[in-house]
Design a protein around this motif. Structure first.
Motif, PDB file in Angstrom:
ATOM      1  N   TYR A 185       0.837  -1.192   0.000  1.00 42.66           N
ATOM      2  CA  TYR A 185       0.000   0.000   0.000  1.00 42.66           C
ATOM      3  C   TYR A 185       0.882   1.255   0.000  1.00 42.66           C
ATOM      4  O   TYR A 185       1.875   1.328   0.731  1.00 42.66           O
ATOM      5  N   GLN A 196     -14.534   8.719  -4.051  1.00 45.28           N
ATOM      6  CA  GLN A 196     -14.943   7.325  -3.979  1.00 45.28           C
ATOM      7  C   GLN A 196     -13.774   6.396  -4.277  1.00 45.28           C
ATOM      8  O   GLN A 196     -12.896   6.715  -5.092  1.00 45.28           O
ATOM      9  N   GLU A 197     -13.797   5.251  -3.603  1.00 50.07           N
ATOM     10  CA  GLU A 197     -12.818   4.205  -3.913  1.00 50.07           C
ATOM     11  C   GLU A 197     -13.072   3.685  -5.318  1.00 50.07           C
ATOM     12  O   GLU A 197     -14.212   3.586  -5.762  1.00 50.07           O
ATOM     13  N   SER A 198     -11.995   3.346  -6.013  1.00 47.51           N
ATOM     14  CA  SER A 198     -12.152   2.869  -7.386  1.00 47.51           C
ATOM     15  C   SER A 198     -11.012   1.931  -7.751  1.00 47.51           C
ATOM     16  O   SER A 198      -9.933   1.977  -7.153  1.00 47.51           O
ATOM     17  N   THR A 199     -11.286   1.075  -8.724  1.00 45.76           N
ATOM     18  CA  THR A 199     -10.263   0.185  -9.271  1.00 45.76           C
ATOM     19  C   THR A 199     -10.000   0.586 -10.718  1.00 45.76           C
ATOM     20  O   THR A 199     -10.930   0.652 -11.534  1.00 45.76           O
ATOM     21  N   ILE A 232      -5.899  -0.087  -7.232  1.00 46.65           N
ATOM     22  CA  ILE A 232      -7.018   0.329  -6.388  1.00 46.65           C
ATOM     23  C   ILE A 232      -6.616   1.595  -5.642  1.00 46.65           C
ATOM     24  O   ILE A 232      -5.515   1.660  -5.074  1.00 46.65           O
ATOM     25  N   TYR A 233      -7.449   2.600  -5.650  1.00 43.89           N
ATOM     26  CA  TYR A 233      -7.153   3.780  -4.823  1.00 43.89           C
ATOM     27  C   TYR A 233      -8.341   4.101  -3.928  1.00 43.89           C
ATOM     28  O   TYR A 233      -9.499   3.919  -4.287  1.00 43.89           O
ATOM     29  N   MET A 234      -8.006   4.552  -2.710  1.00 45.39           N
ATOM     30  CA  MET A 234      -9.000   4.851  -1.686  1.00 45.39           C
ATOM     31  C   MET A 234      -8.731   6.240  -1.120  1.00 45.39           C
ATOM     32  O   MET A 234      -7.661   6.474  -0.558  1.00 45.39           O
ATOM     33  N   ASN A 236      -8.531   9.214   1.408  1.00 46.61           N
ATOM     34  CA  ASN A 236      -8.479   9.328   2.861  1.00 46.61           C
ATOM     35  C   ASN A 236      -8.918  10.706   3.348  1.00 46.61           C
ATOM     36  O   ASN A 236      -9.466  10.837   4.433  1.00 46.61           O
ATOM     37  N   LEU A 245      -4.536   9.961  -0.960  1.00 45.69           N
ATOM     38  CA  LEU A 245      -4.972   8.621  -1.362  1.00 45.69           C
ATOM     39  C   LEU A 245      -4.123   7.536  -0.724  1.00 45.69           C
ATOM     40  O   LEU A 245      -2.911   7.710  -0.522  1.00 45.69           O
ATOM     41  N   THR A 246      -4.761   6.413  -0.433  1.00 45.77           N
ATOM     42  CA  THR A 246      -4.051   5.151  -0.222  1.00 45.77           C
ATOM     43  C   THR A 246      -4.251   4.328  -1.490  1.00 45.77           C
ATOM     44  O   THR A 246      -5.381   4.178  -1.971  1.00 45.77           O
TER      45      THR A 246
END
Length: 340
Positions: A185, A196-199, A232-234, A236, A245-246
């Motif tokens: 990560y 929003q989280e997305s792939t 994948i990014y999330m 924060n 982002l994570t």
């Protein structure tokens, strides 16, 4: 007659592979001939070369001193000066975890993971210098095995690098990296608001002449040599026109995070290769930022890890954010994710 005793760093490999390392100036045919004629024996017996070595095995070589020195290269073997120099001169590298088989190092931005040119000093040289300085290995050990980094980060990306101290440790780390059971990560600050989280999926092609990559969304438009990638990014935290982002790498290709996010209109702060030039100039002026803000901050080992990785099975390791990264987070009113 000379005798070589197999240590932990040499165990687990085929005899013929070991002999090629021990005698780099000898041809493969010559070594097999010496085995057939019993000029090289394993534990006092004739060997074929395919035997798997165990710690404590004894290899006897019935060579003259001159022949042994010539075949092994001990007459002109490189000294360990580069390793010791790297250990003294490369700053801000820290050991996050160490046992008898592996290390986790925290690499600062600006340090190469491995040499790009012969004269370079890199994290890999620092690693060996550290092991020499702490008596974890000896100069003699380096004749047949070199501890090494097992994954790479870009020069200006900071964070966790996995390293093998022993052959079995290196092999085990390489396996979990290849089968993607180790989770990696990253933290970054990018331009724009992401809520929003997305792939992300795509196809990455590297242009070797410019050391840049291009990401294609449509596989029919990508060159045949392009590699499939998933990211994948999330989010924060969001503040103004910036997002913390994570990012989880589901595949690990050159510049994957940087190019993938830039392709969606969210380049990394400080990224001079794929980023927003106007924004980068502002970051340079206000915060003296001269590299991309990208930090490999968290590693999660698989729960089923065994053997050399048994001690870290199911464990998570984190690396603190670099000072510059933390300073800019505070200035932009972005709170770091406590999980990283």
């Amino acid at each position: 007659m000379q005798q070589l005793t197999i240590g932990k760093n040499q165990a687990g490999q085929r005899l013929d592979k070991f002999l090629k390392k021990a005698f780099p100036n000898a041809g493969t045919g010559f070594l097999y001939k010496m085995l057939r004629k019993k000029n090289i024996t394993l534990n006092g017996k004739k060997a074929e070369g395919k035997e798997i070595l165990a710690q404590g095995d004894e290899i006897k070589c019935f060579f003259s001193e001159e022949t042994f020195a010539s075949l092994s290269g001990t007459e002109n073997r490189e000294t360990t000066s580069d390793y010791r120099k790297a250990y003294r001169s490369l700053k801000d590298i820290s050991v996050l975890y160490e046992d008898e088989d592996i290390l986790l190092l925290n690499k600062p931005a600006g340090v190469l993971t491995q040499k790009a040119k012969p004269e370079d000093l890199s994290l890999n040289e620092w690693l060996i210098g550290h092991l020499l300085a702490t008596d974890a290995i000896t100069e003699a050990d380096l004749a047949t095995f070199h501890p090494s980094v097992c994954n790479r980060l870009d020069r200006n990306t900071s964070g966790i690098v996995l390293c093998g101290k022993t052959l079995s440790g290196s092999q085990a780390l390489s396996r979990i990296i290849k089968d993607r059971t180790v989770k990696k990560y990253y933290q970054t600050i990018c331009k724009g608001k992401i809520v929003q989280e997305s792939t992300l999926e795509g196809y990455l092609y590297k242009e070797e002449s410019t050391n840049t990559v291009k990401v294609y969304a449509d596989p029919s438009e990508a060159p045949a040599e392009a590699s499939y990638i998933r990211t994948i990014y999330m989010p924060n935290a969001v503040a103004g026109d910036f997002t913390l982002l994570t990012v989880e790498l589901l595949t690990g290709k050159t510049h994957q995070i940087r190019a993938h996010l830039a392709g969606t209109g969210h380049p990394l702060l400080g990224d001079t290769k794929y980023g927003d030039n106007k924004l980068n100039r502002r970051m340079q002026s206000e915060y003296s930022l001269h590299h991309q803000l990208l930090h490999a901050g968290r590693i999660c080992f698989p729960k089923e890890a065994e053997g050399p990785l048994a001690k870290v099975s199911g464990q998570t390791f984190t690396a603190p954010l670099p000072h510059k990264f933390a300073e800019i987070l505070q200035a932009l009113n972005l709170a770091p994710d406590s999980a990283c």
